[in-house]
Design a protein around this motif. Structure first.
Motif, PDB file in Angstrom:
ATOM      1  N   GLU A   1       0.837  -1.192   0.000  1.00 13.08           N
ATOM      2  CA  GLU A   1       0.000   0.000   0.000  1.00 13.08           C
ATOM      3  C   GLU A   1       0.877   1.250   0.000  1.00 13.08           C
ATOM      4  O   GLU A   1       0.603   2.212  -0.726  1.00 13.08           O
ATOM      5  CB  GLU A   1      -0.928   0.001   1.212  1.00 13.08           C
ATOM      6  CG  GLU A   1      -1.794   1.244   1.355  1.00 13.08           C
ATOM      7  CD  GLU A   1      -2.894   1.356   0.316  1.00 13.08           C
ATOM      8  OE1 GLU A   1      -3.473   2.456   0.180  1.00 13.08           O
ATOM      9  OE2 GLU A   1      -3.187   0.345  -0.373  1.00 13.08           O
TER      10      GLU A   1
ATOM     11  N   LYS B   1       2.372   1.656  -3.468  1.00 17.47           N
ATOM     12  CA  LYS B   1       1.383   2.146  -4.437  1.00 17.47           C
ATOM     13  C   LYS B   1       1.121   3.632  -4.242  1.00 17.47           C
ATOM     14  O   LYS B   1       0.962   4.383  -5.218  1.00 17.47           O
ATOM     15  CB  LYS B   1       0.083   1.341  -4.307  1.00 17.47           C
ATOM     16  CG  LYS B   1       0.181  -0.080  -4.838  1.00 17.47           C
ATOM     17  CD  LYS B   1      -1.171  -0.770  -4.892  1.00 17.47           C
ATOM     18  CE  LYS B   1      -1.703  -1.063  -3.517  1.00 17.47           C
ATOM     19  NZ  LYS B   1      -2.990  -1.822  -3.575  1.00 17.47           N
TER      20      LYS B   1
ATOM     21  N   THR C   1       1.800   6.739  -6.865  1.00 18.05           N
ATOM     22  CA  THR C   1       0.875   7.833  -7.145  1.00 18.05           C
ATOM     23  C   THR C   1       1.565   9.177  -6.966  1.00 18.05           C
ATOM     24  O   THR C   1       1.416  10.086  -7.791  1.00 18.05           O
ATOM     25  CB  THR C   1      -0.352   7.733  -6.224  1.00 18.05           C
ATOM     26  OG1 THR C   1      -1.152   6.622  -6.624  1.00 18.05           O
ATOM     27  CG2 THR C   1      -1.203   8.994  -6.304  1.00 18.05           C
TER      28      THR C   1
ATOM     29  N   GLU D   1     -11.174  13.004 -11.525  1.00 18.41           N
ATOM     30  CA  GLU D   1     -10.836  11.774 -10.817  1.00 18.41           C
ATOM     31  C   GLU D   1      -9.586  12.021  -9.991  1.00 18.41           C
ATOM     32  O   GLU D   1      -8.774  12.898 -10.323  1.00 18.41           O
ATOM     33  CB  GLU D   1     -10.575  10.630 -11.799  1.00 18.41           C
ATOM     34  CG  GLU D   1     -11.749  10.188 -12.624  1.00 18.41           C
ATOM     35  CD  GLU D   1     -11.338   9.154 -13.657  1.00 18.41           C
ATOM     36  OE1 GLU D   1     -11.872   8.038 -13.609  1.00 18.41           O
ATOM     37  OE2 GLU D   1     -10.453   9.463 -14.486  1.00 18.41           O
TER      38      GLU D   1
ATOM     39  N   ASP E   1      -6.252   9.840  -8.381  1.00 22.28           N
ATOM     40  CA  ASP E   1      -5.517   8.576  -8.314  1.00 22.28           C
ATOM     41  C   ASP E   1      -5.115   8.373  -6.861  1.00 22.28           C
ATOM     42  O   ASP E   1      -4.322   9.133  -6.312  1.00 22.28           O
ATOM     43  CB  ASP E   1      -4.275   8.629  -9.213  1.00 22.28           C
ATOM     44  CG  ASP E   1      -3.518   7.309  -9.239  1.00 22.28           C
ATOM     45  OD1 ASP E   1      -3.429   6.658  -8.184  1.00 22.28           O
ATOM     46  OD2 ASP E   1      -2.994   6.951 -10.293  1.00 22.28           O
TER      47      ASP E   1
ATOM     48  N   GLN F   1      -2.881   4.217  -6.886  1.00 21.09           N
ATOM     49  CA  GLN F   1      -2.993   3.609  -8.203  1.00 21.09           C
ATOM     50  C   GLN F   1      -4.410   3.139  -8.539  1.00 21.09           C
ATOM     51  O   GLN F   1      -4.605   2.285  -9.408  1.00 21.09           O
ATOM     52  CB  GLN F   1      -2.011   2.454  -8.351  1.00 21.09           C
ATOM     53  CG  GLN F   1      -0.554   2.875  -8.259  1.00 21.09           C
ATOM     54  CD  GLN F   1      -0.170   3.857  -9.356  1.00 21.09           C
ATOM     55  OE1 GLN F   1       0.101   3.458 -10.487  1.00 21.09           O
ATOM     56  NE2 GLN F   1      -0.156   5.140  -9.024  1.00 21.09           N
ATOM     57  N   LYS F   2      -5.394   3.725  -7.871  1.00 23.43           N
ATOM     58  CA  LYS F   2      -6.791   3.450  -8.182  1.00 23.43           C
ATOM     59  C   LYS F   2      -7.474   4.753  -8.553  1.00 23.43           C
ATOM     60  O   LYS F   2      -7.409   5.721  -7.800  1.00 23.43           O
ATOM     61  CB  LYS F   2      -7.484   2.821  -6.967  1.00 23.43           C
ATOM     62  CG  LYS F   2      -8.974   2.552  -7.172  1.00 23.43           C
ATOM     63  CD  LYS F   2      -9.602   1.989  -5.899  1.00 23.43           C
ATOM     64  CE  LYS F   2     -11.096   1.778  -6.063  1.00 23.43           C
ATOM     65  NZ  LYS F   2     -11.731   1.266  -4.818  1.00 23.43           N
ATOM     66  N   ARG F   3      -8.090   4.810  -9.712  1.00 23.45           N
ATOM     67  CA  ARG F   3      -8.818   6.004 -10.142  1.00 23.45           C
ATOM     68  C   ARG F   3     -10.170   6.065  -9.431  1.00 23.45           C
ATOM     69  O   ARG F   3     -10.948   5.114  -9.479  1.00 23.45           O
ATOM     70  CB  ARG F   3      -9.034   5.996 -11.655  1.00 23.45           C
ATOM     71  CG  ARG F   3      -7.773   6.195 -12.476  1.00 23.45           C
ATOM     72  CD  ARG F   3      -7.336   7.654 -12.511  1.00 23.45           C
ATOM     73  NE  ARG F   3      -6.232   7.831 -13.444  1.00 23.45           N
ATOM     74  CZ  ARG F   3      -6.390   8.226 -14.712  1.00 23.45           C
ATOM     75  NH1 ARG F   3      -7.592   8.537 -15.176  1.00 23.45           N
ATOM     76  NH2 ARG F   3      -5.341   8.358 -15.500  1.00 23.45           N
ATOM     77  N   VAL F   4     -10.418   7.203  -8.795  1.00 27.06           N
ATOM     78  CA  VAL F   4     -11.634   7.385  -8.007  1.00 27.06           C
ATOM     79  C   VAL F   4     -12.346   8.636  -8.504  1.00 27.06           C
ATOM     80  O   VAL F   4     -11.742   9.723  -8.580  1.00 27.06           O
ATOM     81  CB  VAL F   4     -11.295   7.542  -6.507  1.00 27.06           C
ATOM     82  CG1 VAL F   4     -12.561   7.777  -5.696  1.00 27.06           C
ATOM     83  CG2 VAL F   4     -10.541   6.322  -6.001  1.00 27.06           C
TER      84      VAL F   4
END
Length: 817
Positions: free
Chosen positions: A104, A107, A111, A790, A792, A795-798
């Motif tokens: 985590e 990652k 970002t 969005e 990041d 590494q997750k697009r929200v």
């Protein structure tokens, strides 16, 4: 004549390591050809010659990352420019993650890298092994790869910088010991050496681990100490490719690089050993310490589990070289607040080779232009204060920081060593009531309060998810919004500006109008010549010839230095730090007036005591400076209390407030509340690289009048040309998303910036981020609002919503989603 010892120079650089040579090189490139570099022995003979030479770029600050990126660019072209080999290899850098929490973290680092424009790639364990074939990957969860990282030969690259400096006109003298400085009326006049005296305008101290003691002789505080640092050099290992990336294995506390077909392996043990606690020995140069195999053995065992080939590799040397480290793990750069034209570049925490090129550039720019090329607050010498004059305290904290070099970088993590150091008069009372303290500038400050009666424990438990204090902060936050809360903010920095010309001086330094009647409170920024925000503070007009200035705990040295340096020479005004004289209790919330009125005979009604004013009121027999202002977005007062009366006033307020639901509250609640109101924080949301217009603070600038002030010309120009970036607020509907800052902002699928702050708003019930939307073609409110956004996050697009107005409005009770 070139080798004749000079009697005068424009600038003298002390220290012939990589940072000193880089500074001299860049000064010469800027036209400071009358620069002299002095080295007490030979170039690189201090700590540079035994540095490991890894060059990584990513840091938590965008500008320090940019500075390290400059090092990479410089090292890439330096050999061609100077004709000297540098040993520079851009084979990239790998970082491993061996558990889910570390993954985590990695990652989130990726970002951050993308936010700052670096190409950090996330790899599977097998992909990482393909790049680093001699390692085992049984425990590896994933890895990150930064292709533009690399390694250099520290001595070679320093000699190349020295040659480049000479080519541009700099004179370098080895075997030249600086014995003293001549300082008259606070100004440097000359440098006294064993070869003669050099009259000069500027001195730059890049003397590595010698810097603290040398600077201290002239009243300059450079908080660093020497620590032993060991690494192993092997013989050639057949399986080692020559193009091997550098490798950091933080869960095993170790790092690696290829060297002539073998490996260099070192690390950061949790029990480091300080060195030279009684001073650095005379004539310590090109010197190493005795190898400590017993101390290194745990590191070796960790390394063998990653690189089995080390079990049979021949060992050339176990290098034990002392290096300078700092209490917060960052280097120290800038002009000393205690002595004009005395600059420092030191304390590089074993990443001096990575930072050397950029640090020299930044120092040279700072000297030439009077300010750094961009905001370097995280490394600025002015981030330290009186606490850091104590070498024992500095060493204690630095040992902890060294030991945490490769441990998890938890959000909101606090250091534990050297505490408590500075405490308010309420420390024991608050501790008994469940305070969980944090520390800033040596001050103990309540971050949150545990409900002891309910079995809560006042201790942080760190995580990348919601941390254990989340519900406690929600409870305190609700009190701020619904009843009332009491904050101990005694650690605030407090200054007094007095003199016949106090108004004229402050009118020049402050962007807002301070020429207001006695009793006024003025929130203002102080700007540099580019219009950037150097200070963000509140001024109370005490008398016609006196102002009381309040700023953040961590900015006491910086802001005092900025104000003092910018008082015009023809103004009769004197600045004094009065921080120790006053405790501060902030009483905030809808019931704040009822509580305050119940303990004071003064009229605190809205008619008698308006927002943006201050009055002296009586509470429990004490004369209290009550400032009606807020940083949480509710009715409230900062109560500045003579230090000896603080406990009595606190007890009275707490007792009276029970009837109206008063709770103790801490700094994490302040952070949650200020995010909902969109209040800016200096050092993250605003700073020297941001103007008031870009930050949405143009209402606090006196451009309508004809009063000149520092930075006005830049703001007038920006008003004409427009802005390339502007601050906006973002909210996320997904309750599982935790925003911490530095998450990448995407507008219509394109990267446009990153969050400068992140947190959670307990009233609106959402995660909140603040950050600048950037666009070369210009940014205004319409541009911001007419986009789809969005974030990041690890590494997750929200998907997120964008706002340009505060999320919470206490006057109407309105809450925006």
């Amino acid at each position: 004549m070139a080798n004749e010892f000079p009697g005068t120079a424009k600038a003298v650089v002390i220290g012939g390591g990589i940072v000193g040579c880089s500074t001299a090189y860049h000064l010469a490139k800027l036209g400071w050809t009358d620069t002299v570099l002095l080295e007490q022995n030979k170039l690189t003979s201090g700590t540079t010659f035994h540095a490991a030479g890894l060059v990584g770029q990513l840091r938590s600050s965008a500008n320090i990352t940019e500075m390290l990126g400059y090092s990479v660019d410089l090292y890439t072209r330096l050999e061609e420019e100077t004709g000297l080999a540098t040993g520079w290899k851009m084979h990239g850098g790998l970082r491993l993650a061996c558990n889910e929490e570390r993954w985590e973290e990695v990652k989130r680092q990726a970002t951050t890298a993308h936010s700052f424009g670096l190409d950090m790639q996330l790899l599977t364990p097998k992909e990482a092994q393909d790049l680093w074939p001699i390692m085992t990957i049984d425990d590896v969860v994933g890895a990150a790869f930064l292709p533009t990282d690399g390694q250099a030969n520290p001595s070679d690259i320093t000699q190349a910088l020295a040659r480049g400096a000479r080519m541009a006109g700099t004179r370098i003298f080895e075997d030249t010991k600086v014995k003293d400085l001549v300082v008259e009326n606070g100004k440097i006049k000359s440098v006294i050496t064993n070869r003669g005296i050099i009259e000069c305008e500027v001195v730059v101290c890049c003397a590595g681990q010698w810097t603290r003691e040398f600077s201290r002789r002239f009243g300059v505080n450079v908080p660093l100490v020497s620590m032993q640092h060991q690494y192993l050099i092997t013989d050639t290992i057949d399986e080692v490719p020559r193009n091997l990336p550098t490798l950091r294995d933080p869960d095993r506390l170790t790092y690696y690089k290829e060297e002539v077909g073998g490996l260099v392996m070192g690390g950061y043990e949790p029990n480091p050993i300080p060195w030279a606690t009684d001073g650095i020995p005379e004539d310590f140069h090109f010197s190493l310490l005795d190898s400590d195999f017993d101390h290194f053995e745990p590191m070796m065992e960790l390394a063998l589990g990653r690189v089995p080939a080390l079990q049979t590799a021949g060992i050339k040397e176990l290098v034990n070289g002392p290096e300078s480290f700092t209490p917060d793990g960052n280097f120290i750069i800038g002009e000393a607040p205690e002595l004009a034209n005395f600059f420092v570049g030191a304390g590089f925490n074993a990443f001096g080779i990575a930072a050397g090129g950029g640090a020299g550039m930044a120092l040279a720019e700072w000297i030439d232009k009077g300010e750094p090329p961009y905001d370097l607050w995280g490394a600025d010498i002015r981030r330290f204060g009186h606490t850091h004059f104590d070498t024992d305290w500095v060493r204690t904290r630095t040992v902890e920081a060294y030991g945490k070099h490769y441990t998890m970088a938890w959000p909101n993590e606090e250091h534990g060593s050297g505490r408590p150091n500075r405490t308010s008069p309420l420390y024991e009372r608050l501790k008994e009531q469940g305070a969980c303290f944090g520390e800033k500038m040596g001050w103990e400050r309540p971050n949150w309060f545990a409900d002891i009666s309910a079995g809560e424990v006042a201790e942080d438990v760190y995580s990348f998810n919601r941390q254990n204090w989340f519900s406690a902060v929600a409870r305190e936050h609700a009190a701020v919004r619904q009843t009332a809360a009491l904050f101990d903010q005694t650690s605030f920095a407090k200054f007094s500006l007095k003199g016949p010309d106090a108004e004229a001086a402050l009118s020049w330094i402050a962007a807002n109008n301070v020429a207001k009647p006695v009793g006024s409170l003025i929130y203002t920024q102080m700007l540099n010549d580019r219009g950037g925000i150097e200070c963000d503070l509140t001024c109370a007009r005490i008398m016609e010839n006196e102002y009381y200035i309040v700023t953040g705990t961590g900015f006491v040295t910086h802001d005092f230095d900025w104000i003092r340096r910018n008082i015009p020479a023809d103004c009769d005004a004197v600045l004094e730090d009065v921080s120790p004289s006053y405790a501060v209790l902030s009483l905030m919330g809808p019931n704040a007036r009822k509580i305050l009125q119940s303990v004071s005979s003064s009229d605190v009604s809205d008619t008698a005591f308006k927002f943006g004013t201050w009055q002296e009121i009586e509470v429990s027999g004490a004369a209290v400076r009550a400032l009606r202002i807020t940083y949480v977005g509710e009715l409230g007062w900062e109560l500045h209390i003579p230090i000896e009366a603080a406990a009595k006033v606190y007890d009275r307020l707490l007792s009276a407030g029970r009837e109206w639901g008063l709770l103790n509250a801490g700094y994490r609640t302040i952070e949650s509340c200020r995010l909902e109101k969109g209040y800016r924080a200096w050092g993250s949301d605003i700073g020297p690289d941001h103007t008031p217009f870009e930050a949405g603070l143009d209402w606090a600038v006196k451009l309508k009048g004809n009063v000149d002030f520092k930075g006005r010309k830049a703001l007038e120009a920006q008003k004409t040309t427009g802005m390339k970036k502007k601050l906006a607020c973002f909210t996320v509907d997904d309750e599982d998303i935790v925003l911490l800052g530095r998450e990448t902002i995407y507008r219509n699928g394109e990267r446009v910036g990153w969050l400068s702050s992140g947190g959670y708003g307990h009233t609106i019930g959402k995660s909140i981020g603040i950050g600048y939307v950037r666009h070369p073609g210009g940014v205004d409110d319409d541009f911001i609002l007419n986009g789809s956004y969005e974030l990041d996050v690890a590494q997750k697009r929200v998907t997120c919503n964008v706002h340009i107005k505060p999320l919470y409005d206490p006057t109407s009770g309105r809450v925006k989603g």
